[in-house]
Enzyme design. Sequence first.
Site, PDB file in Angstrom:
ATOM      1  N   PRO A  11       0.835  -1.207   0.000  1.00  0.00           N
ATOM      2  CA  PRO A  11       0.000   0.000   0.000  1.00  0.00           C
ATOM      3  C   PRO A  11       0.870   1.257   0.000  1.00  0.00           C
ATOM      4  O   PRO A  11       1.789   1.366   0.809  1.00  0.00           O
ATOM      5  CB  PRO A  11      -0.760  -0.114   1.329  1.00  0.00           C
ATOM      6  CG  PRO A  11       0.135  -0.940   2.208  1.00  0.00           C
ATOM      7  CD  PRO A  11       0.841  -1.900   1.291  1.00  0.00           C
TER       8      PRO A  11
ATOM      9  N   SER B 136      -4.025   1.587  -0.332  1.00  0.00           N
ATOM     10  CA  SER B 136      -3.733   2.374   0.876  1.00  0.00           C
ATOM     11  C   SER B 136      -4.971   3.074   1.417  1.00  0.00           C
ATOM     12  O   SER B 136      -5.834   3.522   0.662  1.00  0.00           O
ATOM     13  CB  SER B 136      -2.668   3.429   0.550  1.00  0.00           C
ATOM     14  OG  SER B 136      -2.613   4.389   1.582  1.00  0.00           O
TER      15      SER B 136
ATOM     16  N   GLN C 228      -5.477  -1.561   3.129  1.00  0.00           N
ATOM     17  CA  GLN C 228      -4.606  -1.232   4.271  1.00  0.00           C
ATOM     18  C   GLN C 228      -5.266  -0.163   5.117  1.00  0.00           C
ATOM     19  O   GLN C 228      -5.711   0.864   4.602  1.00  0.00           O
ATOM     20  CB  GLN C 228      -3.246  -0.737   3.769  1.00  0.00           C
ATOM     21  CG  GLN C 228      -2.330  -0.217   4.863  1.00  0.00           C
ATOM     22  CD  GLN C 228      -2.364   1.297   4.984  1.00  0.00           C
ATOM     23  OE1 GLN C 228      -2.501   1.995   3.976  1.00  0.00           O
ATOM     24  NE2 GLN C 228      -2.259   1.820   6.196  1.00  0.00           N
TER      25      GLN C 228
ATOM     26  N   TYR D 166      -4.996   2.561   8.345  1.00  0.00           N
ATOM     27  CA  TYR D 166      -4.320   3.276   9.427  1.00  0.00           C
ATOM     28  C   TYR D 166      -5.349   3.392  10.548  1.00  0.00           C
ATOM     29  O   TYR D 166      -6.375   4.056  10.378  1.00  0.00           O
ATOM     30  CB  TYR D 166      -3.881   4.674   8.976  1.00  0.00           C
ATOM     31  CG  TYR D 166      -2.573   4.690   8.212  1.00  0.00           C
ATOM     32  CD1 TYR D 166      -1.423   4.114   8.746  1.00  0.00           C
ATOM     33  CD2 TYR D 166      -2.479   5.305   6.968  1.00  0.00           C
ATOM     34  CE1 TYR D 166      -0.224   4.133   8.053  1.00  0.00           C
ATOM     35  CE2 TYR D 166      -1.280   5.329   6.269  1.00  0.00           C
ATOM     36  CZ  TYR D 166      -0.153   4.741   6.821  1.00  0.00           C
ATOM     37  OH  TYR D 166       1.039   4.753   6.142  1.00  0.00           O
TER      38      TYR D 166
ATOM     39  N   THR E 122      -1.619  -1.187   9.408  1.00  0.00           N
ATOM     40  CA  THR E 122      -0.238  -0.696   9.524  1.00  0.00           C
ATOM     41  C   THR E 122      -0.016  -0.139  10.921  1.00  0.00           C
ATOM     42  O   THR E 122      -0.747   0.748  11.362  1.00  0.00           O
ATOM     43  CB  THR E 122       0.025   0.385   8.456  1.00  0.00           C
ATOM     44  OG1 THR E 122      -0.148  -0.219   7.173  1.00  0.00           O
ATOM     45  CG2 THR E 122       1.424   0.953   8.564  1.00  0.00           C
TER      46      THR E 122
ATOM     47  N   LYS F  51       0.969  -4.915   9.721  1.00  0.00           N
ATOM     48  CA  LYS F  51       2.123  -4.537   8.889  1.00  0.00           C
ATOM     49  C   LYS F  51       3.048  -3.632   9.697  1.00  0.00           C
ATOM     50  O   LYS F  51       2.584  -2.666  10.319  1.00  0.00           O
ATOM     51  CB  LYS F  51       1.621  -3.783   7.653  1.00  0.00           C
ATOM     52  CG  LYS F  51       2.702  -3.150   6.792  1.00  0.00           C
ATOM     53  CD  LYS F  51       2.094  -2.582   5.514  1.00  0.00           C
ATOM     54  CE  LYS F  51       3.121  -2.014   4.564  1.00  0.00           C
ATOM     55  NZ  LYS F  51       3.522  -0.645   4.870  1.00  0.00           N
TER      56      LYS F  51
ATOM     57  N   SER G   6       7.898  -5.311   7.782  1.00  0.00           N
ATOM     58  CA  SER G   6       8.100  -4.081   6.996  1.00  0.00           C
ATOM     59  C   SER G   6       8.653  -3.000   7.903  1.00  0.00           C
ATOM     60  O   SER G   6       8.302  -2.927   9.082  1.00  0.00           O
ATOM     61  CB  SER G   6       6.743  -3.615   6.440  1.00  0.00           C
ATOM     62  OG  SER G   6       6.849  -2.330   5.852  1.00  0.00           O
TER      63      SER G   6
ATOM     64  N   HIS H   7       8.356   0.062   6.488  1.00  0.00           N
ATOM     65  CA  HIS H   7       7.735   1.145   5.733  1.00  0.00           C
ATOM     66  C   HIS H   7       8.719   1.705   4.687  1.00  0.00           C
ATOM     67  O   HIS H   7       8.717   2.886   4.385  1.00  0.00           O
ATOM     68  CB  HIS H   7       7.284   2.255   6.694  1.00  0.00           C
ATOM     69  CG  HIS H   7       5.961   2.870   6.363  1.00  0.00           C
ATOM     70  ND1 HIS H   7       4.815   2.601   7.067  1.00  0.00           N
ATOM     71  CD2 HIS H   7       5.597   3.764   5.405  1.00  0.00           C
ATOM     72  CE1 HIS H   7       3.811   3.311   6.564  1.00  0.00           C
ATOM     73  NE2 HIS H   7       4.261   4.016   5.545  1.00  0.00           N
TER      74      HIS H   7
ATOM     75  N   ARG I 275      13.928  -4.595  -5.174  1.00  0.00           N
ATOM     76  CA  ARG I 275      14.067  -3.867  -6.444  1.00  0.00           C
ATOM     77  C   ARG I 275      14.231  -4.780  -7.650  1.00  0.00           C
ATOM     78  O   ARG I 275      14.215  -4.297  -8.779  1.00  0.00           O
ATOM     79  CB  ARG I 275      15.299  -2.930  -6.400  1.00  0.00           C
ATOM     80  CG  ARG I 275      15.260  -1.875  -5.300  1.00  0.00           C
ATOM     81  CD  ARG I 275      14.242  -0.784  -5.612  1.00  0.00           C
ATOM     82  NE  ARG I 275      14.181   0.202  -4.555  1.00  0.00           N
ATOM     83  CZ  ARG I 275      13.343   0.164  -3.516  1.00  0.00           C
ATOM     84  NH1 ARG I 275      12.465  -0.828  -3.404  1.00  0.00           N
ATOM     85  NH2 ARG I 275      13.354   1.101  -2.595  1.00  0.00           N
TER      86      ARG I 275
ATOM     87  N   GLY J 169       6.876  -1.575  -2.858  1.00  0.00           N
ATOM     88  CA  GLY J 169       6.352  -0.231  -2.554  1.00  0.00           C
ATOM     89  C   GLY J 169       6.697   0.776  -3.619  1.00  0.00           C
ATOM     90  O   GLY J 169       5.865   1.197  -4.417  1.00  0.00           O
TER      91      GLY J 169
HETATM   92  C1  LIG Z   1       5.638   7.177  -1.029  1.00  0.00           C
HETATM   93  C2  LIG Z   1       5.234   6.073  -0.109  1.00  0.00           C
HETATM   94  C3  LIG Z   1       3.997   6.091   0.483  1.00  0.00           C
HETATM   95  C4  LIG Z   1       3.623   5.065   1.347  1.00  0.00           C
HETATM   96  N1  LIG Z   1       2.360   5.057   1.866  1.00  0.00           N
HETATM   97  C5  LIG Z   1       1.973   4.029   2.654  1.00  0.00           C
HETATM   98  C6  LIG Z   1       0.638   3.953   3.129  1.00  0.00           C
HETATM   99  O1  LIG Z   1      -0.206   4.772   2.806  1.00  0.00           O
HETATM  100  N2  LIG Z   1       0.324   2.914   3.936  1.00  0.00           N
HETATM  101  C7  LIG Z   1       1.239   1.953   4.302  1.00  0.00           C
HETATM  102  O2  LIG Z   1       0.904   1.040   5.054  1.00  0.00           O
HETATM  103  N3  LIG Z   1       2.491   2.006   3.845  1.00  0.00           N
HETATM  104  C8  LIG Z   1       2.880   2.999   3.025  1.00  0.00           C
HETATM  105  N4  LIG Z   1       4.149   3.015   2.531  1.00  0.00           N
HETATM  106  C9  LIG Z   1       5.067   1.907   2.837  1.00  0.00           C
HETATM  107  C10 LIG Z   1       4.904   0.771   1.800  1.00  0.00           C
HETATM  108  O3  LIG Z   1       3.712   0.067   2.019  1.00  0.00           O
HETATM  109  C11 LIG Z   1       6.046  -0.242   1.894  1.00  0.00           C
HETATM  110  O4  LIG Z   1       6.129  -0.720   3.204  1.00  0.00           O
HETATM  111  C12 LIG Z   1       7.387   0.304   1.474  1.00  0.00           C
HETATM  112  O5  LIG Z   1       7.279   1.190   0.384  1.00  0.00           O
HETATM  113  C13 LIG Z   1       8.285  -0.868   1.084  1.00  0.00           C
HETATM  114  O6  LIG Z   1       9.567  -0.435   0.779  1.00  0.00           O
HETATM  115  P1  LIG Z   1      10.094  -0.241  -0.728  1.00  0.00           P
HETATM  116  O7  LIG Z   1       9.530   1.051  -1.201  1.00  0.00           O
HETATM  117  O8  LIG Z   1      11.552  -0.204  -0.555  1.00  0.00           O
HETATM  118  O9  LIG Z   1       9.588  -1.419  -1.532  1.00  0.00           O
HETATM  119  C14 LIG Z   1       4.533   4.030   1.656  1.00  0.00           C
HETATM  120  C15 LIG Z   1       5.787   4.020   1.057  1.00  0.00           C
HETATM  121  C16 LIG Z   1       6.139   5.013   0.162  1.00  0.00           C
HETATM  122  C17 LIG Z   1       7.489   4.951  -0.496  1.00  0.00           C
END
Ligand SMILES: Cc1cc2nc3c(=O)[nH]c(=O)nc-3n(C[C@H](O)[C@H](O)[C@H](O)COP(=O)(O)O)c2cc1C
Length: 391
Positions: A120, A149, A170, A172, A198, A262, A284, A286, A321, A340
């Site tokens: 998300p 999200s 997901q 919050y 999360t 999460k 995670s 995040h 990646r 993500g």
């Molecule tokens: C720009 C951005 C916004 C995100 N927004 C959310 C979100 O709204 N809810 C959430 O649970 N995680 C959020 N995340 C975390 C992602 O779900 C995920 O855990 C993370 O991007 C994984 O790492 P990666 O970007 O290296 O793959 C966000 C991540 C990024 C980069």
Amino acid sequence: MQNWENSQSRRQAFRALAGMLTASPALRAQLDPFRSHDRIPKLDELVTAIEFEPVFHAKLPRQVYNYTAYGTDGEFTLRRNRQAFDWVDLLPSLTAPSAKPATETELFGTKMPYPILVSPTAAHLALHPEGEAATRQGCTAANTTMIVSNVSSLPIEKIGAAATGPFWFQLYIKDDPALNRETLERAQNAGCRAVVCTIDQQASVYERELHDRNLTPVVTRRSSSREAPPRTPYRIREFRLFQDWKLFAELRKMVKVPMLAKGILTAEDAKLCLEHGLDGVYVSNHGGRSIDYGPSTLEVLPEIVEAVKGRVPVLFDSGVRCGSDVLKALALGANAVCLGRVPRWGLGAYGAPGVQRILEIMQAEFVKAMAATGRPALAAIDRSLVRTDFP
Ligand SMILES: Cc1cc2nc3c(=O)[nH]c(=O)nc-3n(C[C@H](O)[C@H](O)[C@H](O)COP(=O)(O)O)c2cc1C
């Protein structure tokens, strides 16, 4: 002085002409699309996920790029998430060669051709005019489950209706149960097949964002009925600090589909997930945006898998990646891996087709990595295919 010493030779003249031609913007753009941004490569020219990032950078305003790229504080954990993959070697093997390894899996009743989902992430309208609708279409085209999200740009009903593939939601968690109930009801009515709560990102501050505060704000929602939470002194986001494991008893009553937490980074928290009736554990940090100097997810994955002992599925994200990263996480015990930033690059750079292509690239690379390590099926992926050298 001899004339021939100073005059240009034919070779020098050719070299000068070649220099002039390569300095021409038109020719230079043909040679190196990433040196300047005056030529955006066509979608089918891109063959790795990493290649999408410079296109994403070129096409989007700086603050939108930064919002996707940054991590908390000095970005130690963000860097460590990537570094951790370098500390895991893949051991090639010829024992069970298979050009077409079996990659299908099932999670909470959702059949998936690959153990890869989309994490998300917030506010896709800032990346593309069709926002999450385009992400969902790209995911459906690539047969990938999208986790939508809670802070999406579009209403969940619109995202749900935008394509036919499976999606999860997901949440919050809010301290007002009525708000949680309303949000969860809408998501389940829209058809989500699982709910991911999360629990990390309690108090993040992004140093990179501070540099952007004087740039024009970016539209992240079509319409917003609720006010954004007030910024507190020193930007500690108090609105999430009420969270407590006991909340899950209340949430459980509102959720009829499987529910996961999460943001798990320790074996203790993984055990608490099981004690509180959660159906899955989602490892995670995040993407390095929760707490800086937190551990990389790959380093803590084995101890969490050990604590869970196969009782519920373990999902994993942060730092993935390429397809061999997916294989490494599965070898260390994850049941599935989520992406993500990767699909955000695809969306921002090329819309729904970009999401589809970047996911298909990850899938193809994963297949290649399985074949190279001699694993004909997901069940054959185990610890013996990696050698870890975590510090
Ligand atoms: C720009 C951005 C916004 C995100 N927004 C959310 C979100 O709204 N809810 C959430 O649970 N995680 C959020 N995340 C975390 C992602 O779900 C995920 O855990 C993370 O991007 C994984 O790492 P990666 O970007 O290296 O793959 C966000 C991540 C990024 C980069």
